[in-house]
Write a protein that holds these residues in place. Structure first.
Motif, PDB file in Angstrom:
ATOM      1  N   GLU A   4       0.836  -1.199   0.000  1.00  0.00           N
ATOM      2  CA  GLU A   4       0.000   0.000   0.000  1.00  0.00           C
ATOM      3  C   GLU A   4       0.878   1.259   0.000  1.00  0.00           C
ATOM      4  N   LEU A   5       1.927   1.218   0.798  1.00  0.00           N
ATOM      5  CA  LEU A   5       2.860   2.345   0.852  1.00  0.00           C
ATOM      6  C   LEU A   5       3.550   2.536  -0.495  1.00  0.00           C
ATOM      7  N   PHE A   6       4.020   1.434  -1.062  1.00  0.00           N
ATOM      8  CA  PHE A   6       4.794   1.473  -2.312  1.00  0.00           C
ATOM      9  C   PHE A   6       3.996   2.116  -3.444  1.00  0.00           C
ATOM     10  N   TYR A   7       2.689   1.892  -3.446  1.00  0.00           N
ATOM     11  CA  TYR A   7       1.850   2.421  -4.530  1.00  0.00           C
ATOM     12  C   TYR A   7       1.281   3.808  -4.218  1.00  0.00           C
ATOM     13  N   ASP A   8       1.769   4.429  -3.128  1.00  0.00           N
ATOM     14  CA  ASP A   8       1.376   5.811  -2.835  1.00  0.00           C
ATOM     15  C   ASP A   8       2.251   6.751  -3.670  1.00  0.00           C
ATOM     16  N   GLU A   9       1.628   7.361  -4.668  1.00  0.00           N
ATOM     17  CA  GLU A   9       2.373   8.170  -5.631  1.00  0.00           C
ATOM     18  C   GLU A   9       2.981   9.426  -5.059  1.00  0.00           C
ATOM     19  N   ARG A  43      11.652   4.712  -6.588  1.00  0.00           N
ATOM     20  CA  ARG A  43      12.531   5.547  -5.761  1.00  0.00           C
ATOM     21  C   ARG A  43      11.699   6.445  -4.862  1.00  0.00           C
ATOM     22  N   VAL A  44      12.251   6.725  -3.675  1.00  0.00           N
ATOM     23  CA  VAL A  44      11.558   7.620  -2.750  1.00  0.00           C
ATOM     24  C   VAL A  44      11.467   9.008  -3.390  1.00  0.00           C
ATOM     25  N   LYS A  45      10.228   9.562  -3.421  1.00  0.00           N
ATOM     26  CA  LYS A  45       9.997  10.824  -4.129  1.00  0.00           C
ATOM     27  C   LYS A  45      10.376  12.036  -3.258  1.00  0.00           C
ATOM     28  N   LYS A  46      10.056  11.948  -1.963  1.00  0.00           N
ATOM     29  CA  LYS A  46      10.501  13.004  -1.025  1.00  0.00           C
ATOM     30  C   LYS A  46      10.663  12.368   0.355  1.00  0.00           C
ATOM     31  N   ASP A  47      11.433  13.017   1.222  1.00  0.00           N
ATOM     32  CA  ASP A  47      11.670  12.456   2.561  1.00  0.00           C
ATOM     33  C   ASP A  47      10.349  12.241   3.282  1.00  0.00           C
ATOM     34  N   PHE A  48      10.193  11.101   3.948  1.00  0.00           N
ATOM     35  CA  PHE A  48       9.016  10.893   4.811  1.00  0.00           C
ATOM     36  C   PHE A  48       9.330   9.853   5.868  1.00  0.00           C
ATOM     37  N   ILE A  49       8.445   9.769   6.863  1.00  0.00           N
ATOM     38  CA  ILE A  49       8.609   8.774   7.926  1.00  0.00           C
ATOM     39  C   ILE A  49       7.383   7.881   7.921  1.00  0.00           C
ATOM     40  N   TRP A  50       7.601   6.580   8.002  1.00  0.00           N
ATOM     41  CA  TRP A  50       6.505   5.612   7.976  1.00  0.00           C
ATOM     42  C   TRP A  50       6.777   4.556   9.046  1.00  0.00           C
ATOM     43  N   ASN A  51       5.812   4.328   9.913  1.00  0.00           N
ATOM     44  CA  ASN A  51       5.980   3.358  11.006  1.00  0.00           C
ATOM     45  C   ASN A  51       7.292   3.561  11.760  1.00  0.00           C
ATOM     46  N   GLY A  52       7.711   4.814  11.901  1.00  0.00           N
ATOM     47  CA  GLY A  52       8.932   5.094  12.648  1.00  0.00           C
ATOM     48  C   GLY A  52      10.212   4.937  11.838  1.00  0.00           C
ATOM     49  N   TYR A  53      10.087   4.637  10.549  1.00  0.00           N
ATOM     50  CA  TYR A  53      11.285   4.477   9.718  1.00  0.00           C
ATOM     51  C   TYR A  53      11.406   5.648   8.757  1.00  0.00           C
ATOM     52  N   ASP A 106     -11.184 -11.749  -1.019  1.00  0.00           N
ATOM     53  CA  ASP A 106     -11.797 -10.418  -0.958  1.00  0.00           C
ATOM     54  C   ASP A 106     -11.355  -9.473  -2.079  1.00  0.00           C
ATOM     55  N   GLY A 107     -10.488  -9.951  -2.980  1.00  0.00           N
ATOM     56  CA  GLY A 107     -10.086  -9.102  -4.099  1.00  0.00           C
ATOM     57  C   GLY A 107      -9.159  -7.964  -3.716  1.00  0.00           C
ATOM     58  N   GLY A 108      -8.477  -8.092  -2.584  1.00  0.00           N
ATOM     59  CA  GLY A 108      -7.592  -7.017  -2.102  1.00  0.00           C
ATOM     60  C   GLY A 108      -6.556  -6.597  -3.141  1.00  0.00           C
ATOM     61  N   ARG A 109      -6.398  -5.282  -3.290  1.00  0.00           N
ATOM     62  CA  ARG A 109      -5.510  -4.767  -4.336  1.00  0.00           C
ATOM     63  C   ARG A 109      -4.048  -4.761  -3.922  1.00  0.00           C
ATOM     64  N   TYR A 110      -3.774  -5.087  -2.645  1.00  0.00           N
ATOM     65  CA  TYR A 110      -2.389  -5.028  -2.161  1.00  0.00           C
ATOM     66  C   TYR A 110      -1.899  -6.361  -1.596  1.00  0.00           C
ATOM     67  N   SER A 111      -2.746  -7.394  -1.595  1.00  0.00           N
ATOM     68  CA  SER A 111      -2.331  -8.654  -0.982  1.00  0.00           C
ATOM     69  C   SER A 111      -2.045  -9.746  -2.020  1.00  0.00           C
ATOM     70  N   GLY A 142      -2.297  -2.026  -6.384  1.00  0.00           N
ATOM     71  CA  GLY A 142      -2.867  -0.686  -6.538  1.00  0.00           C
ATOM     72  C   GLY A 142      -3.844  -0.605  -7.698  1.00  0.00           C
ATOM     73  N   GLU A 143      -3.819   0.529  -8.395  1.00  0.00           N
ATOM     74  CA  GLU A 143      -4.854   0.841  -9.401  1.00  0.00           C
ATOM     75  C   GLU A 143      -4.316   0.691 -10.824  1.00  0.00           C
ATOM     76  N   TYR A 144      -5.236   0.333 -11.734  1.00  0.00           N
ATOM     77  CA  TYR A 144      -4.845   0.206 -13.139  1.00  0.00           C
ATOM     78  C   TYR A 144      -4.659   1.569 -13.797  1.00  0.00           C
ATOM     79  N   HIS A 145      -5.650   2.460 -13.623  1.00  0.00           N
ATOM     80  CA  HIS A 145      -5.640   3.704 -14.398  1.00  0.00           C
ATOM     81  C   HIS A 145      -4.678   4.729 -13.821  1.00  0.00           C
ATOM     82  N   SER A 146      -4.673   4.864 -12.503  1.00  0.00           N
ATOM     83  CA  SER A 146      -3.858   5.926 -11.925  1.00  0.00           C
ATOM     84  C   SER A 146      -2.489   5.426 -11.475  1.00  0.00           C
TER      85      SER A 146
END
Ligand code: HEM
Length: 416
Positions: A56-61, A296-306, A343-348, A355-359
């Motif tokens: 889910e994180l990886f597909y966050d644009e 590649r990481v697009k900008k600095d961020f923190i996720w789950n303390g990392y 359940d058709g989960g898009r991330y599992s 993630g998504e096809y179009h976006s």
């Protein structure tokens, strides 16, 4: 609060990745007891991660981009330069729409009909052969169907050589030495051939049907209203034909599963389309194909303390996520029934990305892949008889892509 990521010590682990293949990330997720860890690949710091939350994180644009993510050896073989895989943001969405427009129900049905026709002609040919190497034969069937579907004219006397070239694009990515260079040469040849066709389309010397990739892509306008360079059109047409030929890998595993699980064969013979689809989904989950995707990481961020630093190469574990015991019960058991209540989960379930096809970057060919595989299950189960002689059917979790050693040999083929 920022914590250090679990870290694989050492100067560089590119060789370990090559040595452990599909299991490189899963092995370390297991030993670090962490779905994320830091390592060094291609001489630089890299992050590897797997599992549903990581996907889910990886597909966050907002957080990841594809620009500069694909190593040169991938661009020179599998992807090609300046294709949809390398784009971000509005440019990516605009280009992606060009692909998605081909994936209508009608469009998919056309490809399935072409594939069935080619498969039926092939059965007639196989009846006269002592031995059929299924992997190679299926690549040829799919190359014929894909070129037809894409509007790319191909002569009978070039089909075998072109099939080999398309195959080499996905067989050479992780290869070392001569096989890798064959892939690069194949890409040059194929791109030169297809760009020539694009020029012919634009000069009205060639008129492929309107609903084909060659027609649509040749006349596609980018967001600023310009036609694409002929070389880029060629890369994108190859982005249609190459992966259709690559479905041969899943089809080899389909034949293997039917052979190794005789109870599945019985079920497939007596059940409906729903079970066939569950079976095909389990093939795509269970067997190795694409090990990972890179961004590649697009900008600095923190996720789950990392902390994620801008520019860091980040790999998402596709194979390991499809075998993640927190998502799948007994992940190493082949069991199509698990998809009866999925359940058709898009991330599992991400054999072709998440993630998504179009976006997003999720594979636009996923529906095609499933439909082609369903049509092939019908051919293998209901339309032909064959025997499977003694052979080495083992497959590796190291070599990428993985293919059964014998490439699945059949004989005594008869039309049913
Ligand atoms: C992208 C797998 C079949 C066209 C991808 C990705 C994967 C994948 C893992 C990357 C997702 C990402 O970057 O996040 C597969 C597998 C296939 C298959 C295992 C089975 C053979 C197809 C087919 C087509 C296709 C049949 C087209 C007819 C593409 C394209 C992209 C892509 C154009 C790039 C999409 C983008 O960057 O937005 N595929 N694919 N693939 N696939 Fe497939």
């Amino acid at each position: 609060n920022v914590n250090p990521m679990p870290k694989e010590e050492g100067l560089d682990h590119t060789l370990s990745l090559a040595r452990e293949g599909y299991l490189y990330i899963p092995n370390r997720r297991h030993s670090f007891n962490s779905n994320i860890f830091e390592t060094r690949l291609l001489g630089k710091k890299a992050i590897c991660m797997g599992g549903k939350e990581a996907a889910e994180l990886f597909y966050d644009e907002e957080k990841f981009m594809r620009q500069g993510a694909a190593p040169n050896r991938v661009l020179q073989t599998l992807f090609g330069a300046k294709g949809v895989q390398t784009l971000d943001g509005a440019d990516h969405k605009h280009r992606k729409e060009m692909f998605m427009a081909l994936m209508s129900q009608e469009g998919i049905k056309d490809l399935i009909n072409l594939t069935r026709n080619e498969w039926e002609s092939a059965i007639a040919k196989w009846e006269d052969m002592d031995e059929v190497v299924l992997y190679e034969e299926v690549q040829e069937i799919l190359c014929r169907a894909a070129c037809g579907w894409a509007g790319v004219p191909i002569q009978e006397d070039e089909i075998q050589a072109r099939t080999k070239e398309f195959g080499s694009l996905f067989e050479s990515v992780a290869a070392i030495g001569p096989n890798h260079w064959l892939g690069r040469a194949a890409r040059n040849n194929i791109e030169r051939w297809i760009s020539g066709l694009v020029e012919e389309v634009r000069n009205n010397k060639l008129n492929p049907p309107e609903n084909t990739a060659l027609h649509q892509f040749s006349w596609h306008r980018d967001a600023t209203g310009n036609l694409l360079d002929a070389e880029v059109v060629a890369v994108e047409v190859v982005n249609i034909i190459r992966p259709i030929v690559a479905i041969a890998i899943f089809i080899n595993f389909t034949a293997l599963a039917i052979h190794q699980y005789p109870e599945e064969k019985v079920k497939l013979q007596s059940s409906d389309q729903k079970y066939t689809e569950m079976f095909v989904q389990e093939i795509r989950r269970f067997y190795p194909f694409f090990p990972l995707v890179a961004a590649r990481v697009k900008k600095d961020f923190i996720w789950n303390g990392y902390k994620f630093d801008v520019g860091t190469l980040t790999l998402l574990d596709l194979y390991g996520t499809n075998h993640d015991p927190t998502i799948w019960d007994n992940p190493d058991l082949f069991n199509p029934e698990r998809f009866s209540e999925w359940d058709g989960g898009r991330y599992s379930f991400i054999p072709q990305g998440g993630g998504e096809y179009h976006s997003g970057h999720r594979c636009p060919g996923e529906w095609i892949t499933v439909e082609v595989m369903k049509a092939v299950v019908d051919q293998l189960i209901n339309q032909m008889e064959f025997e499977v002689p003694e052979q080495d059917l083992s497959f590796s979790l190291v070599n990428m892509p993985s293919i059964p050693a014998s490439k699945f040999v059949i004989n005594h083929v008869k039309k049913k």
